[in-house]
Motif scaffolding. Structure first.
Motif, PDB file in Angstrom:
ATOM      1  N   VAL A 501       0.664  -1.228  -0.062  1.00  0.00           N
ATOM      2  CA  VAL A 501       0.031  -0.076   0.254  1.00  0.00           C
ATOM      3  C   VAL A 501       0.444   1.255  -0.058  1.00  0.00           C
ATOM      4  CG1 VAL A 501      -1.755   1.287   1.208  1.00  0.00           C
ATOM      5  CG2 VAL A 501      -2.268  -1.430   1.488  1.00  0.00           C
ATOM      6  N   TRP A 502       2.071   0.971   1.095  1.00  0.00           N
ATOM      7  CA  TRP A 502       2.567   2.424   1.195  1.00  0.00           C
ATOM      8  C   TRP A 502       3.247   2.350  -0.194  1.00  0.00           C
ATOM      9  CZ3 TRP A 502       1.335   6.014   3.951  1.00  0.00           C
ATOM     10  CH2 TRP A 502       0.903   6.014   5.170  1.00  0.00           C
ATOM     11  N   GLY A 503       4.005   1.256  -0.694  1.00  0.00           N
ATOM     12  CA  GLY A 503       5.013   1.142  -2.130  1.00  0.00           C
ATOM     13  C   GLY A 503       4.310   2.035  -3.197  1.00  0.00           C
ATOM     14  N   ALA A 504       2.639   1.231  -3.008  1.00  0.00           N
ATOM     15  CA  ALA A 504       2.222   2.273  -4.763  1.00  0.00           C
ATOM     16  C   ALA A 504       1.726   3.581  -4.449  1.00  0.00           C
ATOM     17  CB  ALA A 504       0.723   1.996  -4.318  1.00  0.00           C
ATOM     18  N   LEU A 505       2.174   4.935  -2.975  1.00  0.00           N
ATOM     19  CA  LEU A 505       1.978   5.530  -2.888  1.00  0.00           C
ATOM     20  C   LEU A 505       3.362   6.666  -3.222  1.00  0.00           C
ATOM     21  CD1 LEU A 505       0.785   8.074  -2.052  1.00  0.00           C
ATOM     22  CD2 LEU A 505       1.461   7.671   0.587  1.00  0.00           C
ATOM     23  N   LEU A 506       4.682   5.623  -2.846  1.00  0.00           N
ATOM     24  CA  LEU A 506       5.814   6.186  -2.467  1.00  0.00           C
ATOM     25  C   LEU A 506       5.796   5.834  -4.547  1.00  0.00           C
ATOM     26  CD1 LEU A 506       8.662   6.828  -2.131  1.00  0.00           C
ATOM     27  CD2 LEU A 506       9.057   4.909  -1.421  1.00  0.00           C
ATOM     28  N   LEU A 507       5.599   5.002  -5.099  1.00  0.00           N
ATOM     29  CA  LEU A 507       5.969   5.144  -6.831  1.00  0.00           C
ATOM     30  C   LEU A 507       4.951   6.196  -6.801  1.00  0.00           C
ATOM     31  CD1 LEU A 507       6.856   3.487  -9.080  1.00  0.00           C
ATOM     32  CD2 LEU A 507       4.848   2.287  -8.927  1.00  0.00           C
ATOM     33  N   ALA A 508       3.958   6.585  -6.799  1.00  0.00           N
ATOM     34  CA  ALA A 508       3.329   7.768  -7.283  1.00  0.00           C
ATOM     35  C   ALA A 508       4.333   8.724  -7.305  1.00  0.00           C
ATOM     36  CB  ALA A 508       1.744   7.650  -7.527  1.00  0.00           C
ATOM     37  N   CYS A 509       4.201   8.676  -6.040  1.00  0.00           N
ATOM     38  CA  CYS A 509       4.668  10.731  -5.628  1.00  0.00           C
ATOM     39  C   CYS A 509       6.393  10.092  -6.567  1.00  0.00           C
ATOM     40  CB  CYS A 509       5.116  10.405  -4.546  1.00  0.00           C
ATOM     41  SG  CYS A 509       4.412  10.127  -3.253  1.00  0.00           S
ATOM     42  N   SER A 510       7.250   9.208  -7.760  1.00  0.00           N
ATOM     43  CA  SER A 510       8.024   9.497  -7.610  1.00  0.00           C
ATOM     44  C   SER A 510       7.294  10.180  -9.567  1.00  0.00           C
ATOM     45  CB  SER A 510       8.943   8.454  -7.318  1.00  0.00           C
ATOM     46  OG  SER A 510       7.949   7.157  -8.334  1.00  0.00           O
ATOM     47  N   SER A 511       6.747   9.300  -9.242  1.00  0.00           N
ATOM     48  CA  SER A 511       5.910   9.987 -10.616  1.00  0.00           C
ATOM     49  C   SER A 511       5.335  11.606 -11.136  1.00  0.00           C
ATOM     50  CB  SER A 511       5.170   9.415 -11.769  1.00  0.00           C
ATOM     51  OG  SER A 511       4.722   7.693 -11.568  1.00  0.00           O
ATOM     52  N   HIS A 512       5.229  11.930  -9.385  1.00  0.00           N
ATOM     53  CA  HIS A 512       4.672  13.448  -9.775  1.00  0.00           C
ATOM     54  C   HIS A 512       6.034  14.213  -8.874  1.00  0.00           C
ATOM     55  CE1 HIS A 512       0.923  12.281 -11.861  1.00  0.00           C
ATOM     56  NE2 HIS A 512       0.966  11.176 -11.192  1.00  0.00           N
ATOM     57  N   ASN A 513       6.328  13.762  -8.481  1.00  0.00           N
ATOM     58  CA  ASN A 513       7.894  14.824  -8.024  1.00  0.00           C
ATOM     59  C   ASN A 513       7.196  15.070  -6.213  1.00  0.00           C
ATOM     60  OD1 ASN A 513       9.735  14.057  -9.529  1.00  0.00           O
ATOM     61  ND2 ASN A 513       8.554  15.907 -11.040  1.00  0.00           N
ATOM     62  N   ASN A 514       6.464  14.650  -5.426  1.00  0.00           N
ATOM     63  CA  ASN A 514       6.017  14.929  -4.093  1.00  0.00           C
ATOM     64  C   ASN A 514       7.043  14.630  -2.993  1.00  0.00           C
ATOM     65  OD1 ASN A 514       4.418  14.937  -1.872  1.00  0.00           O
ATOM     66  ND2 ASN A 514       2.826  15.507  -3.059  1.00  0.00           N
ATOM     67  N   VAL A 515       7.856  15.502  -3.045  1.00  0.00           N
ATOM     68  CA  VAL A 515       8.840  14.980  -1.631  1.00  0.00           C
ATOM     69  C   VAL A 515       7.949  14.716  -0.445  1.00  0.00           C
ATOM     70  CG1 VAL A 515      11.166  15.919  -1.100  1.00  0.00           C
ATOM     71  CG2 VAL A 515      11.019  16.167  -2.625  1.00  0.00           C
ATOM     72  N   GLU A 516       7.071  15.467  -0.126  1.00  0.00           N
ATOM     73  CA  GLU A 516       6.866  15.907   1.183  1.00  0.00           C
ATOM     74  C   GLU A 516       6.399  14.165   1.633  1.00  0.00           C
ATOM     75  OE1 GLU A 516       3.402  17.941   4.478  1.00  0.00           O
ATOM     76  OE2 GLU A 516       3.707  18.546   2.395  1.00  0.00           O
ATOM     77  N   LEU A 539      13.176   6.627  -3.572  1.00  0.00           N
ATOM     78  CA  LEU A 539      13.291   8.035  -2.482  1.00  0.00           C
ATOM     79  C   LEU A 539      13.793   8.990  -3.579  1.00  0.00           C
ATOM     80  CD1 LEU A 539      11.950  10.189  -0.721  1.00  0.00           C
ATOM     81  CD2 LEU A 539      13.553   8.748   1.547  1.00  0.00           C
ATOM     82  N   ALA A 540      15.341   8.378  -3.258  1.00  0.00           N
ATOM     83  CA  ALA A 540      16.593   9.025  -3.961  1.00  0.00           C
ATOM     84  C   ALA A 540      15.870   9.566  -5.047  1.00  0.00           C
ATOM     85  CB  ALA A 540      17.535   7.669  -4.142  1.00  0.00           C
ATOM     86  N   ASN A 541      15.744   9.219  -6.161  1.00  0.00           N
ATOM     87  CA  ASN A 541      14.592   9.493  -7.735  1.00  0.00           C
ATOM     88  C   ASN A 541      13.493  10.052  -7.455  1.00  0.00           C
ATOM     89  OD1 ASN A 541      16.361   7.530  -8.637  1.00  0.00           O
ATOM     90  ND2 ASN A 541      14.756   6.079  -9.019  1.00  0.00           N
ATOM     91  N   VAL A 542      13.073  10.243  -5.628  1.00  0.00           N
ATOM     92  CA  VAL A 542      12.741  11.617  -5.262  1.00  0.00           C
ATOM     93  C   VAL A 542      13.689  12.865  -5.132  1.00  0.00           C
ATOM     94  CG1 VAL A 542      10.893  13.455  -4.215  1.00  0.00           C
ATOM     95  CG2 VAL A 542      10.190  10.257  -5.387  1.00  0.00           C
ATOM     96  N   TYR A 543      14.481  12.957  -4.904  1.00  0.00           N
ATOM     97  CA  TYR A 543      15.062  13.961  -4.128  1.00  0.00           C
ATOM     98  C   TYR A 543      16.039  13.917  -5.463  1.00  0.00           C
ATOM     99  CZ  TYR A 543      14.803  12.041   1.285  1.00  0.00           C
ATOM    100  OH  TYR A 543      13.987  12.013   1.723  1.00  0.00           O
ATOM    101  N   ALA A 544      16.286  13.737  -6.525  1.00  0.00           N
ATOM    102  CA  ALA A 544      16.839  13.797  -7.475  1.00  0.00           C
ATOM    103  C   ALA A 544      16.195  14.714  -8.457  1.00  0.00           C
ATOM    104  CB  ALA A 544      17.427  12.591  -8.019  1.00  0.00           C
ATOM    105  N   SER A 545      15.441  14.381  -8.274  1.00  0.00           N
ATOM    106  CA  SER A 545      14.454  15.169  -9.212  1.00  0.00           C
ATOM    107  C   SER A 545      14.310  16.558  -9.230  1.00  0.00           C
ATOM    108  CB  SER A 545      12.382  14.569  -9.642  1.00  0.00           C
ATOM    109  OG  SER A 545      12.090  14.495  -8.198  1.00  0.00           O
ATOM    110  N   VAL A 546      12.987  16.731  -7.918  1.00  0.00           N
ATOM    111  CA  VAL A 546      13.790  18.232  -7.484  1.00  0.00           C
ATOM    112  C   VAL A 546      15.018  19.008  -6.529  1.00  0.00           C
ATOM    113  CG1 VAL A 546      11.177  17.897  -6.389  1.00  0.00           C
ATOM    114  CG2 VAL A 546      13.193  17.592  -5.160  1.00  0.00           C
ATOM    115  N   GLY A 547      15.903  18.390  -7.298  1.00  0.00           N
ATOM    116  CA  GLY A 547      17.309  18.735  -7.315  1.00  0.00           C
ATOM    117  C   GLY A 547      17.837  18.732  -6.061  1.00  0.00           C
ATOM    118  N   ARG A 548      17.683  17.719  -5.040  1.00  0.00           N
ATOM    119  CA  ARG A 548      18.528  17.227  -3.669  1.00  0.00           C
ATOM    120  C   ARG A 548      18.969  16.618  -4.167  1.00  0.00           C
ATOM    121  NH1 ARG A 548      12.979  17.447   0.348  1.00  0.00           N
ATOM    122  NH2 ARG A 548      15.087  16.312   1.920  1.00  0.00           N
TER     123      ARG A 548
END
Length: 575
Positions: A501-516, A539-548
């Motif tokens: 369940v949380w993995g599905a949300l994390l995957l969606a966040c990585s697609s839409h660059n939602n860090v929080e 999560l590392a990919n999300v950080y990279a997508s927003v320049g962190r």
């Protein structure tokens, strides 16, 4: 050959071959009055049902010159006793059309057949004939009527017939008793039980089974203790009752205490252990039985298949077929084996079954076809599954569910949705697996509102969504970019979300660059599956997508230092 010699021969035990040899001189010499005796002797010594025997006897009846109803009645009774209920009733009708007046035991046998196949119109017409031929005083005919109406669930008429009986035997009482128990009226059944002038072991067993079915094991135990004579069925009723109540250890206590066990007792216990996932105990019992039969093998193979041990199920099936054991499979065996193949994604055996059914004397029925539909759908042969599904005589919940799930996972989402609507129109209530299939279909084509409506529909049918259903919905919201709604859905869950369940949300966040939200989801994933590296990578990919970049680098380094592994992919197909 003289008549006296033929008559003496006909008084002996005869095989069908010997009967034919005696029948030949009877026909040649025109001794047609002996044909009735031929039929009687064939059926008297036929311990089991044989299609050859049935066909030969019916051939004699059709061509008999003597108008004798007795051999017809014997044949109706033979067919009814051996479970050929439709054939028995058809032969009874044929006898009447021949102008013969039925006997009391022909009528009672035909009624028994109607009761077993729940043929209401047939039984009611026989009831009319009982009055017409003056059989109202016959205890066997009246008992058969009580049994017929009881099996229909028409206890008002059953009791009316019972009250009108001038004489009753213990079978009459057991029939009315069984009817009330089957209809769920245990109090009325107990009242009848108390009135019985004479009880046999069947009376006691019926009451024990009745209380066991409604979960009143205290009352069942009280009756069991009062029994002066018990048989295997008495013990099995107690074992089955405790298993249904989830008290497997108590059931095992009765099993161990049985003075004489049979394979049914062992099969019941294996089924109980299968329900609670205790395969080790089930196998222990199976191995202790010296003379294993087909039903015992079926129970153990089903136990493996139902508890996600498909390879063990197939190994036991292969053992069953070995020349030194040589037990032929039946439909139930093959259904369990097909289920095992579905879990392995192994199409080879399914294709073999479909092409070799006739060779092993098994006719494809809806139960087997549904098992094959599930196999073909999971292995990607959706066209084969589609063809089999539309060949079914009666489509039930399991068939619809297998096909909807199959369409959903094989890119035929519109077909899945259409089939779900067809199922609703047919007033077939879906189960949890049905909703998994339809939600998967909505997810694949991104129909968020329709999917969410369907998800909420589960409550209407008294179904509680599992974490897997929530996982699909989170993925559906996430793909549409509705991340807050996905998060709110998780927070409203009645059970603890799993990593999926949380993995599905994390995957969606990585697609839409939602860090929080990605951080919230990832932290839950780390807690639930600390040895998996995939979540950290996302999560590392999300950080990279927003320049962190520093956070991304730190996380990737931590993954390498811990030596975490990626979650392996999986497939239905065996490679």
């Amino acid at each position: 050959m003289r008549v006296s010699e033929l008559t003496i021969l006909l008084k002996n035990s005869l095989t069908i071959k010997q009967a034919k040899q005696i029948h030949a001189p009877i026909l040649i010499n025109g001794l047609h009055h002996l044909e009735s005796l031929v039929v009687q002797q064939i059926l008297t010594f036929a311990s089991n049902y044989s299609q050859n025997t049935s066909q030969y006897v019916q051939l004699i009846l059709i061509h008999m010159r003597n108008e004798d109803a007795f051999p017809w009645a014997c044949t109706v009774r033979y067919l009814s006793r051996h479970g050929q209920f439709r054939e028995a009733f058809v032969l009874y009708i044929q006898m009447q059309r021949s102008g013969l007046c039925p006997s009391t035991f022909a009528v009672s046998s035909a009624l028994r057949a109607c009761a077993r196949i729940i043929y209401e119109m047939g039984g009611i017409s026989l009831h009319a004939q009982v009055n017409k031929y003056g059989f109202c005083g016959d205890v066997y005919v009246q008992t058969a009527l009580v049994d017929f109406y009881s099996k229909l669930g028409n206890m008002k008429t059953a009791h009316k017939v019972f009250d009108g009986m001038s004489m009753r035997n213990v079978v009459s009482w057991n029939s009315i008793l069984s009817g009330y128990l089957k209809s769920g009226d245990v109090d009325m059944a107990h009242s009848m039980f108390d009135e019985m002038p004479k009880k046999d072991v069947i009376s006691w067993n019926s009451m024990i089974s009745g209380y066991a079915r409604v979960g009143d094991m205290d009352q069942a135990y009280s009756l069991f203790r009062q029994m002066s004579e018990r048989n295997s069925a008495s013990w099995n009723a107690m074992i089955n009752g405790y298993i249904d109540c989830g008290k497997v250890e108590l059931a095992r206590g009765y099993y161990d205490a049985m003075p004489q066990r049979n394979n049914i007792s062992c099969i019941t216990m294996i089924a109980g252990y299968s329900k609670c996932g205790d395969i080790e105990s089930a196998l222990e019992l199976f191995n202790k039985v010296n003379e294993k039969d087909q039903l015992l093998y079926n129970a153990m193979i089903a136990c493996y298949a139902q508890n996600s041990q498909p390879k063990e199920a197939l190994n036991l099936f292969n053992e069953m077929l070995q020349p030194n054991i040589g037990i032929q499979p039946d439909k139930m065996t093959l259904a369990s084996v097909i289920s095992a193949c579905s879990q392995l994604g192994d199409l080879r055996f399914g294709s073999w079954i479909e092409s070799n059914l006739s060779k092993v004397g098994i006719i494809m029925d809806d139960h087997l076809a549904t098992a094959l539909i599930d196999l073909y759908a999971k292995c990607g042969s959706i066209d084969k599954a589609h063809k089999l599904f539309h060949s079914l005589q009666k489509k039930d919940l399991i068939a619809y569910t297998a096909m909807i799930l199959g369409y959903g996972i094989n890119g035929r989402e519109k077909d899945a949705i259409m089939l779900f609507e067809e199922m609703m129109d047919a007033r077939i209530c879906p189960n949890l697996v049905t909703f998994t299939g339809i939600l998967t279909a909505f997810n694949h084509i991104g129909l968020v509102e329709e999917g969410y409506h369907c998800f909420n529909l589960m409550m209407k049918y008294g179904l509680v969504p599992s974490p897997d259903h929530y996982s699909i919905m989170v993925d559906l919201f996430g793909r549409a970019g509705r991340l807050e709604e996905a998060h709110e859905l998780i927070k409203r869950m009645h059970v603890k979300p799993h990593a999926g369940v949380w993995g599905a949300l994390l995957l969606a966040c990585s697609s839409h660059n939602n860090v929080e939200l990605a951080e919230i989801a990832a932290n839950h994933c780390f807690e639930l599956e600390p040895d998996a590296s995939g979540y950290g990578s996302l999560l590392a990919n999300v950080y990279a997508s927003v320049g962190r970049w520093d956070d991304a680098k730190r996380l990737r380094k931590a993954i390498q230092e811990k030596g975490l592994t990626k979650i392996p992919g999986s497939s239905w197909m065996e490679t």
